[in-house]
Design a protein around this motif. Structure first.
Motif, PDB file in Angstrom:
ATOM      1  N   ALA A 168       0.829  -1.210   0.000  1.00  0.00           N
ATOM      2  CA  ALA A 168       0.000   0.000   0.000  1.00  0.00           C
ATOM      3  C   ALA A 168       0.864   1.260   0.000  1.00  0.00           C
ATOM      4  CB  ALA A 168      -0.943  -0.006   1.190  1.00  0.00           C
ATOM      5  N   THR A 169       1.938   1.248   0.761  1.00  0.00           N
ATOM      6  CA  THR A 169       2.860   2.386   0.801  1.00  0.00           C
ATOM      7  C   THR A 169       3.549   2.555  -0.540  1.00  0.00           C
ATOM      8  OG1 THR A 169       3.233   1.948   3.147  1.00  0.00           O
ATOM      9  CG2 THR A 169       4.803   3.394   2.053  1.00  0.00           C
ATOM     10  N   THR A 170       3.982   1.452  -1.115  1.00  0.00           N
ATOM     11  CA  THR A 170       4.645   1.495  -2.419  1.00  0.00           C
ATOM     12  C   THR A 170       3.705   2.041  -3.489  1.00  0.00           C
ATOM     13  OG1 THR A 170       6.007  -0.406  -1.774  1.00  0.00           O
ATOM     14  CG2 THR A 170       5.913   0.118  -4.118  1.00  0.00           C
ATOM     15  N   PHE A 171       2.451   1.581  -3.484  1.00  0.00           N
ATOM     16  CA  PHE A 171       1.481   2.055  -4.470  1.00  0.00           C
ATOM     17  C   PHE A 171       1.222   3.554  -4.298  1.00  0.00           C
ATOM     18  CE2 PHE A 171      -0.587  -2.416  -4.391  1.00  0.00           C
ATOM     19  CZ  PHE A 171       0.445  -2.924  -5.165  1.00  0.00           C
ATOM     20  N   ALA A 172       1.082   4.009  -3.050  1.00  0.00           N
ATOM     21  CA  ALA A 172       0.832   5.432  -2.797  1.00  0.00           C
ATOM     22  C   ALA A 172       2.003   6.283  -3.271  1.00  0.00           C
ATOM     23  CB  ALA A 172       0.568   5.656  -1.313  1.00  0.00           C
TER      24      ALA A 172
END
Length: 131
Positions: free
Chosen positions: A68-72
């Protein structure tokens, strides 16, 4: 004392014959490849994205390396760059890979959905290849 051109050319050819890398260096085109990876700086996690052709860098800090952090951070990177590259080249990040079959990384379903939404092709580096 100067070295004649034919002698120098022969010496270069001999050296290259014994020091072959096995492939040609990559030749990038604008907007083609964005290389991404995570690193650490003490307790902080560092997300870095680099456009292969222009070497424009996008760097952000986070407290984790989850999908989720990577996608954001990727979405923010695309916004800052003003577009989406054709290919996002990632190191074999655990948060993005679903499996490895015959030494080929299979992206996770969430990463495939993310890539489909932004219309880029996910790609992964070869295992244990520093180049």
């Amino acid at each position: 004392m100067s070295v004649s051109e034919p002698g120098l050319a022969c010496a270069k050819a001999d050296w290259r014959a014994g020091h072959h890398r096995g492939r040609r260096p990559a030749v990038w085109t604008p907007g083609e490849v964005l290389a991404i990876d995570w690193g650490t700086a003490g307790v902080l996690h560092v997300f870095c994205a680099v456009l292969a052709w222009s070497r424009v860098r996008f760097v952000r800090f986070a407290d984790n390396e989850r999908a989720a952090t990577t996608f954001a951070l990727l979405a923010e990177c695309f916004d800052v760059l003003g577009g989406v590259p054709k290919v996002v080249l990632a190191d074999r990040m655990g948060c993005l890979k679903g499996a490895v079959v015959a030494n080929v990384v299979v992206p996770s379903p969430a990463y495939v959905r993310f890539a489909s939404h932004y219309r880029f092709r996910p790609d992964f580096c070869e295992a244990a290849d520093p180049e």
